[in-house]
Design a protein around this motif. Structure first.
Motif, mmCIF file in Angstrom:
data_model
loop_
_atom_site.group_PDB
_atom_site.id
_atom_site.type_symbol
_atom_site.label_atom_id
_atom_site.label_comp_id
_atom_site.label_asym_id
_atom_site.label_seq_id
_atom_site.Cartn_x
_atom_site.Cartn_y
_atom_site.Cartn_z
ATOM 1 N N GLU A 3 41.135 -14.603 -6.169
ATOM 2 C CA GLU A 3 40.513 -14.398 -7.480
ATOM 3 C C GLU A 3 39.247 -13.548 -7.357
ATOM 4 O OE1 GLU A 3 39.870 -17.292 -11.321
ATOM 5 O OE2 GLU A 3 40.603 -18.172 -9.457
ATOM 6 N N ASP A 4 38.459 -13.786 -6.316
ATOM 7 C CA ASP A 4 37.253 -12.993 -6.082
ATOM 8 C C ASP A 4 37.614 -11.545 -5.758
ATOM 9 O OD1 ASP A 4 35.690 -15.276 -6.471
ATOM 10 O OD2 ASP A 4 35.716 -15.781 -4.335
ATOM 11 N N ARG A 5 38.664 -11.371 -4.956
ATOM 12 C CA ARG A 5 39.123 -10.019 -4.615
ATOM 13 C C ARG A 5 39.565 -9.274 -5.870
ATOM 14 N NH1 ARG A 5 44.661 -8.620 -1.540
ATOM 15 N NH2 ARG A 5 44.676 -6.428 -2.074
ATOM 16 N N LEU A 6 40.283 -9.968 -6.756
ATOM 17 C CA LEU A 6 40.749 -9.362 -8.000
ATOM 18 C C LEU A 6 39.564 -8.896 -8.845
ATOM 19 C CD1 LEU A 6 43.183 -8.741 -9.884
ATOM 20 C CD2 LEU A 6 42.851 -11.012 -10.854
ATOM 21 N N ASN A 7 38.558 -9.752 -8.980
ATOM 22 C CA ASN A 7 37.366 -9.384 -9.763
ATOM 23 C C ASN A 7 36.639 -8.186 -9.153
ATOM 24 O OD1 ASN A 7 37.679 -11.363 -11.772
ATOM 25 N ND2 ASN A 7 36.665 -12.892 -10.514
ATOM 26 N N ALA A 8 36.516 -8.172 -7.829
ATOM 27 C CA ALA A 8 35.856 -7.056 -7.149
ATOM 28 C C ALA A 8 36.648 -5.761 -7.334
ATOM 29 C CB ALA A 8 35.685 -7.368 -5.668
ATOM 30 N N ASP A 9 37.974 -5.864 -7.283
ATOM 31 C CA ASP A 9 38.813 -4.681 -7.452
ATOM 32 C C ASP A 9 38.749 -4.141 -8.882
ATOM 33 O OD1 ASP A 9 39.486 -4.866 -4.795
ATOM 34 O OD2 ASP A 9 41.518 -5.620 -5.145
ATOM 35 N N LYS A 11 36.127 -4.395 -10.848
ATOM 36 C CA LYS A 11 34.819 -3.743 -10.929
ATOM 37 C C LYS A 11 34.849 -2.366 -10.256
ATOM 38 C CE LYS A 11 29.943 -4.569 -9.946
ATOM 39 N NZ LYS A 11 28.954 -5.493 -9.394
ATOM 40 N N ALA A 12 35.455 -2.299 -9.074
ATOM 41 C CA ALA A 12 35.535 -1.025 -8.346
ATOM 42 C C ALA A 12 36.356 0.000 -9.127
ATOM 43 C CB ALA A 12 36.150 -1.251 -6.967
ATOM 44 N N ALA A 13 37.447 -0.445 -9.748
ATOM 45 C CA ALA A 13 38.290 0.474 -10.525
ATOM 46 C C ALA A 13 37.535 1.004 -11.741
ATOM 47 C CB ALA A 13 39.567 -0.232 -10.962
ATOM 48 N N LEU A 14 36.785 0.135 -12.391
ATOM 49 C CA LEU A 14 36.003 0.566 -13.557
ATOM 50 C C LEU A 14 34.914 1.547 -13.144
ATOM 51 C CD1 LEU A 14 35.718 -2.803 -15.512
ATOM 52 C CD2 LEU A 14 36.991 -0.772 -16.211
ATOM 53 N N LEU A 15 34.220 1.242 -12.060
ATOM 54 C CA LEU A 15 33.163 2.137 -11.592
ATOM 55 C C LEU A 15 33.731 3.472 -11.118
ATOM 56 C CD1 LEU A 15 30.843 -0.376 -9.688
ATOM 57 C CD2 LEU A 15 30.393 0.750 -11.873
ATOM 58 N N GLY A 16 34.948 3.434 -10.561
ATOM 59 C CA GLY A 16 35.583 4.651 -10.069
ATOM 60 C C GLY A 16 36.327 5.421 -11.147
ATOM 61 N N GLY A 17 36.390 4.882 -12.348
ATOM 62 C CA GLY A 17 37.066 5.559 -13.445
ATOM 63 C C GLY A 17 38.584 5.484 -13.384
ATOM 64 N N PHE A 20 44.081 3.111 -14.968
ATOM 65 C CA PHE A 20 45.368 2.472 -14.715
ATOM 66 C C PHE A 20 45.187 1.174 -13.927
ATOM 67 C CE2 PHE A 20 48.870 1.758 -11.724
ATOM 68 C CZ PHE A 20 49.893 1.512 -12.614
ATOM 69 N N THR A 21 44.456 1.263 -12.816
ATOM 70 C CA THR A 21 44.229 0.086 -11.975
ATOM 71 C C THR A 21 43.435 -0.971 -12.734
ATOM 72 O OG1 THR A 21 44.285 1.435 -9.979
ATOM 73 C CG2 THR A 21 43.238 -0.724 -9.789
ATOM 74 N N ALA A 22 42.397 -0.552 -13.425
ATOM 75 C CA ALA A 22 41.563 -1.500 -14.168
ATOM 76 C C ALA A 22 42.376 -2.235 -15.228
ATOM 77 C CB ALA A 22 40.385 -0.769 -14.812
ATOM 78 N N THR A 23 43.194 -1.522 -15.963
ATOM 79 C CA THR A 23 43.998 -2.135 -17.022
ATOM 80 C C THR A 23 45.028 -3.107 -16.441
ATOM 81 O OG1 THR A 23 43.730 -0.163 -18.378
ATOM 82 C CG2 THR A 23 45.522 -1.635 -18.973
ATOM 83 N N THR A 24 45.692 -2.686 -15.378
ATOM 84 C CA THR A 24 46.697 -3.552 -14.750
ATOM 85 C C THR A 24 46.056 -4.830 -14.212
ATOM 86 O OG1 THR A 24 48.018 -1.624 -14.152
ATOM 87 C CG2 THR A 24 48.494 -3.665 -12.985
ATOM 88 N N LEU A 25 44.926 -4.674 -13.509
ATOM 89 C CA LEU A 25 44.263 -5.841 -12.921
ATOM 90 C C LEU A 25 43.676 -6.756 -13.990
ATOM 91 C CD1 LEU A 25 42.548 -4.279 -9.773
ATOM 92 C CD2 LEU A 25 44.770 -5.411 -9.954
ATOM 93 N N ARG A 26 43.196 -6.178 -15.066
ATOM 94 C CA ARG A 26 42.698 -7.009 -16.174
ATOM 95 C C ARG A 26 43.830 -7.844 -16.764
ATOM 96 N NH1 ARG A 26 38.764 -2.929 -19.572
ATOM 97 N NH2 ARG A 26 36.806 -3.552 -18.598
ATOM 98 N N GLY A 27 45.009 -7.253 -16.853
ATOM 99 C CA GLY A 27 46.168 -7.999 -17.339
ATOM 100 C C GLY A 27 46.503 -9.172 -16.429
ATOM 101 N N LEU A 28 46.397 -8.947 -15.122
ATOM 102 C CA LEU A 28 46.642 -10.031 -14.169
ATOM 103 C C LEU A 28 45.589 -11.128 -14.310
ATOM 104 C CD1 LEU A 28 47.574 -7.987 -10.980
ATOM 105 C CD2 LEU A 28 49.123 -9.211 -12.508
ATOM 106 N N LYS A 29 44.349 -10.703 -14.488
ATOM 107 C CA LYS A 29 43.262 -11.680 -14.657
ATOM 108 C C LYS A 29 43.495 -12.514 -15.924
ATOM 109 C CE LYS A 29 38.261 -12.095 -14.813
ATOM 110 N NZ LYS A 29 36.977 -11.413 -14.711
#
Length: 150
Positions: A3-9, A11-17, A20-29
């Motif tokens: 869960e911590d890894r997911l949150n960090a990823d 954040k990294a996807a959002l900061l990196g722009g 796709f990754t941010a949206t997919t991971l948010r759905g998983l969260k």
């Protein structure tokens, strides 16, 4: 913790722009949160094994959707679903090969005395319990059926 890894990823996807990754991971969260709310454990960390089980189901959904999109002739949507599945699979343990699953089936069939098709459910359950999310359920069922019908 997964869960911590997911949150960090996220954040990294959002900061990196990487939308796709941010949206997919948010759905998983969100899926994890829905399960937590249903269990009444919203404020607690979920065990990694339970998260992996959820992610395995989500990956399977993506594969099924991709297959349906391909049947319908929408390759772009199918590719998107497969890309999401690939991202989800980075959070799952490596999948066992067909040969490794056959070895587990042979071992467990001897242990529990499974020899006929009547024992199929018992043997599938034992293999899934032993291998966990690292074995594809459909493949396990196919291989157990082959073993018991031989």
């Amino acid at each position: 913790m997964l869960e911590d890894r997911l949150n960090a990823d996220i954040k990294a996807a959002l900061l990196g722009g990487d939308q796709f990754t941010a949206t997919t991971l948010r759905g998983l969260k969100a899926t994890i949160l829905n399960v937590k709310v249903a269990e009444g454990s919203r404020d607690q960390q979920m065990p990694d094994q339970q998260i992996q089980s959820i992610f395995a189901k989500e990956a399977k959904k993506r594969q099924e959707s991709a297959d349906l999109f391909k049947q319908g002739g929408n390759d772009a949507k199918a590719d998107q679903e497969l890309a999401e599945k690939k991202l989800i699979e980075t959070y799952l343990p490596a999948q066992l090969s067909e040969q490794e699953i056959k070895m587990i089936i042979d071992d467990l069939a001897g242990q529990i005395g499974a020899a006929t098709m009547a024992d199929m459910g018992k043997l599938i359950g034992a293999v899934k319990g032993h291998a966990g999310p690292s074995a594809d359920g459909a493949l396990v069922a196919k291989l157990v059926k082959e073993k018991l019908s031989a």
